[in-house]
Design an enzyme around this catalytic site. Structure first.
Site, PDB file in Angstrom:
ATOM      1  N   GLU A 110       0.868  -1.182   0.000  1.00  0.00           N
ATOM      2  CA  GLU A 110       0.000   0.000   0.000  1.00  0.00           C
ATOM      3  C   GLU A 110       0.898   1.222   0.000  1.00  0.00           C
ATOM      4  O   GLU A 110       2.118   1.111   0.171  1.00  0.00           O
ATOM      5  CB  GLU A 110      -0.946  -0.032   1.208  1.00  0.00           C
ATOM      6  N   HIS A 221      -9.056   9.279   3.961  1.00  0.00           N
ATOM      7  CA  HIS A 221      -8.658   8.279   2.958  1.00  0.00           C
ATOM      8  C   HIS A 221      -8.935   8.878   1.579  1.00  0.00           C
ATOM      9  O   HIS A 221     -10.021   9.408   1.349  1.00  0.00           O
ATOM     10  CB  HIS A 221      -9.465   6.995   3.159  1.00  0.00           C
ATOM     11  N   ARG A 268      -0.846   8.860   2.182  1.00  0.00           N
ATOM     12  CA  ARG A 268      -2.256   9.187   1.923  1.00  0.00           C
ATOM     13  C   ARG A 268      -2.619  10.641   2.225  1.00  0.00           C
ATOM     14  O   ARG A 268      -3.535  11.170   1.614  1.00  0.00           O
ATOM     15  CB  ARG A 268      -3.176   8.188   2.581  1.00  0.00           C
ATOM     16  N   HIS A 328     -11.369   8.946   7.674  1.00  0.00           N
ATOM     17  CA  HIS A 328     -11.106   7.506   7.777  1.00  0.00           C
ATOM     18  C   HIS A 328     -10.639   7.062   9.154  1.00  0.00           C
ATOM     19  O   HIS A 328     -11.103   6.039   9.663  1.00  0.00           O
ATOM     20  CB  HIS A 328     -10.059   7.141   6.725  1.00  0.00           C
ATOM     21  N   ARG A 364      -0.806   8.177   9.732  1.00  0.00           N
ATOM     22  CA  ARG A 364      -0.658   6.720   9.896  1.00  0.00           C
ATOM     23  C   ARG A 364      -0.309   6.037   8.580  1.00  0.00           C
ATOM     24  O   ARG A 364      -0.945   6.291   7.545  1.00  0.00           O
ATOM     25  CB  ARG A 364      -1.982   6.139  10.413  1.00  0.00           C
TER      26      ARG A 364
HETATM   27  C1  SIN Z   1      -7.275   0.491   2.965  1.00  0.00           C
HETATM   28  O1  SIN Z   1      -7.560  -0.670   2.696  1.00  0.00           O
HETATM   29  O2  SIN Z   1      -6.948   1.339   2.143  1.00  0.00           O
HETATM   30  C2  SIN Z   1      -7.328   0.912   4.384  1.00  0.00           C
HETATM   31  C3  SIN Z   1      -6.094   0.515   5.036  1.00  0.00           C
HETATM   32  C4  SIN Z   1      -5.880   1.369   6.232  1.00  0.00           C
HETATM   33  O3  SIN Z   1      -6.626   2.299   6.488  1.00  0.00           O
HETATM   34  O4  SIN Z   1      -4.884   1.137   6.902  1.00  0.00           O
END
Ligand code: SIN
Length: 479
Positions: A110, A221, A268, A328, A364
């Site tokens: 990610e 998010h 993010r 989020h 985070r």
């Molecule tokens: C996501 O799946 O993008 C959320 C993961 C997260 O918030 O850590």
């Protein structure tokens, strides 16, 4: 009702704490609505873990970099150094992370991770699978539909909680209390959280003078489908971008490169701000495109996202989907040490999203939150067991404030709009002051207690945002 230990909240942190406390203890889990109404249930991405010993310093470095200089480094070391142990524990207890046909664990990536180190389950349903597993293995009784309306504290010692259950106020006494009640999603107009997550207990902490910290650090998010009608919006996991989904405008232009060379894989906060800024400047609709995915792979890897979007009329992965950032995750929360102790109240602990250990700093890192819930819940459970706690003898008068009043609902909606407008991705002094004044006005009686608790939490977020005049991580001050 007298217990040894109360656990407030039944997401990953509450349930994993419960799993680490033996049935010989008299424990009660308290859950606000239905057991699955928690943020864990809706988590898609996965559980971060250091891949091996060599990956620990790299995971730590990624977490610190995303945290923009504000992480508690000791907490980050604990998080990463314990990650393999808690993952092993889950696997040994029978939890099934996704594996390749040859049995290897499958890891994904990610944003802002420099390696593929995120384990997942059920494709894109990690939270749901983990939650179901922990619920099934929970060794203690649970009281559902019980909203905590007060913490009972006597001379600096926690004595239990007062709840609203089946229309009645009840006091439940205990020697120790672990708060694992989650963040603040319902304070915002657009969010990805369970509807029951509304920062009530943070509001009780404000009332009682229990310190909260980093409340200005609220994470948005970037890729959320907000076209559905419910308040909780459809998250489109960061793992999609980690595996090749693209962000583009209505003309197919990938504008993120103009903001950060990492494009879709920038942290993010940067991606959310870029989306906000680009939309404001160009008024163009922004999309998430899955065009590069093989359809069979997409449906297998992201079965729930695929199904949900198809139910909303999209031909996935061919169709792109309109997106917007949404609230989020609450980085800030009840200030704790690394065993979950809450400053100033003996026997009181906080873990998971409701707590602030400083592990996430100002931003985070994706998928560090389920891991945080596991690591720090187990540490808190160990501390609870080693300390025993003491029994209170006091009598607590029942809280007589009305819980709901006519007009609260309208104010709740107003609060959501204010928080979205003034206390979200880009903040200004003027907007924050306006938010503060509006919240103060709504706090004037008569109001119901549950609204008051939300407002106290919101005011704390706004005050913290006003106090931090520089921009850092998720907290961006335009003026
Ligand atoms: C996501 O799946 O993008 C959320 C993961 C997260 O918030 O850590």
């Amino acid at each position: 009702m007298q217990y040894d230990i109360l656990i407030v909240g039944a997401g990953v942190a509450g349930l994993y704490a419960a799993l680490n406390i033996p049935p010989s203890k008299k424990v009660l889990l308290i859950n606000k609505t239905r057991p699955w109404e928690c943020n864990t249930y809706y988590a898609q991405g996965g559980v971060t873990t250091a891949r091996d010993e060599a990956d620990i310093p790299v995971h730590i470095a990624d977490t610190l970099e995303a945290g923009a200089g504000m992480c508690n480094e000791e907490a980050v070391h604990v998080l990463s150094e314990t990650s393999r142990e808690v993952v092993r524990d889950l696997i040994e207890r029978g939890f099934a992370f996704d594996r390749a046909e040859d049995g290897r664990l499958l890891y994904t990536k990610e944003a802002a991770h420099s390696a593929d180190r995120i384990l997942h389950a059920g494709g894109d349903a990690t939270g749901r699978y983990l939650h179901h597993f922990l619920l099934r293995n929970n060794p203690h009784p649970m009281l559902a539909n019980a909203t905590v309306i007060d913490l009972l504290i006597e001379e600096g010692q926690v004595c239990g909680v007062e709840v609203l259950h089946k229309g009645e106020r009840k006091q439940i006494l205990a020697r120790q209390v672990i708060i694992a009640s989650g963040g603040v999603g319902s304070l915002y107009r657009f969010h990805t959280n369970a509807y029951s997550i509304s920062g009530d207990i943070q509001g009780i902490c404000v009332e009682k003078g229990i310190p909260l910290e980093h409340m200005e650090m609220m994470q948005f998010h970037p890729t959320v489908y907000i076209g559905n009608q419910s308040v909780r919006k459809q998250l489109l996991s960061e793992a999609l971008r980690g595996e090749g989904a693209r962000i583009e405008d209505e003309d197919g232009y990938r504008f993120l490169q103009d903001y950060d060379p990492r494009g879709e894989l920038a942290p993010r906060d940067i991606v959310s701000r870029a989306l906000f800024d680009y939309r404001k400047k160009t008024k163009k609709q922004i999309y998430l495109s899955f065009e590069d995915f093989d359809p069979e792979y997409f449906h297998r890897r992201f079965p729930n996202i695929s199904e949900n979007l198809r139910n909303m009329g999209y031909a996935i992965p061919k169709d792109r989907v309109p997106i917007s950032p949404a609230f989020h995750y609450a980085i800030g929360g009840i200030k704790t040490d690394l065993e979950g102790h809450v400053e100033g109240v003996k026997g009181l602990f906080a873990v998971g999203e409701v707590a602030s250990t400083g592990v996430h700093g100002a931003n985070r890192l994706a998928s560090n939150s389920l891991l945080e819930g596991l690591v720090f819940a187990r540490r808190a459970a160990d501390a609870v067991l080693s300390e025993e706690g003491s029994r209170c003898l006091g009598y607590f008068p029942v809280n007589r404030e009305p819980l709901f009043l006519e007009g609260d609902k309208e104010k709740k909606e107003r609060l959501r709009r204010i928080m979205w407008k003034h206390v979200s991705i880009v903040r200004t002094t003027e907007g924050l002051k306006e938010a503060c004044e509006e919240i103060e006005a709504m706090l004037r009686p008569p109001i119901g207690r549950l609204l008051k608790l939300r407002l106290l939490t919101a005011r704390e977020i706004v005050r913290a945002a006003l106090a931090r005049t520089e921009s850092v991580g998720v907290h961006f001050r335009e003026s």
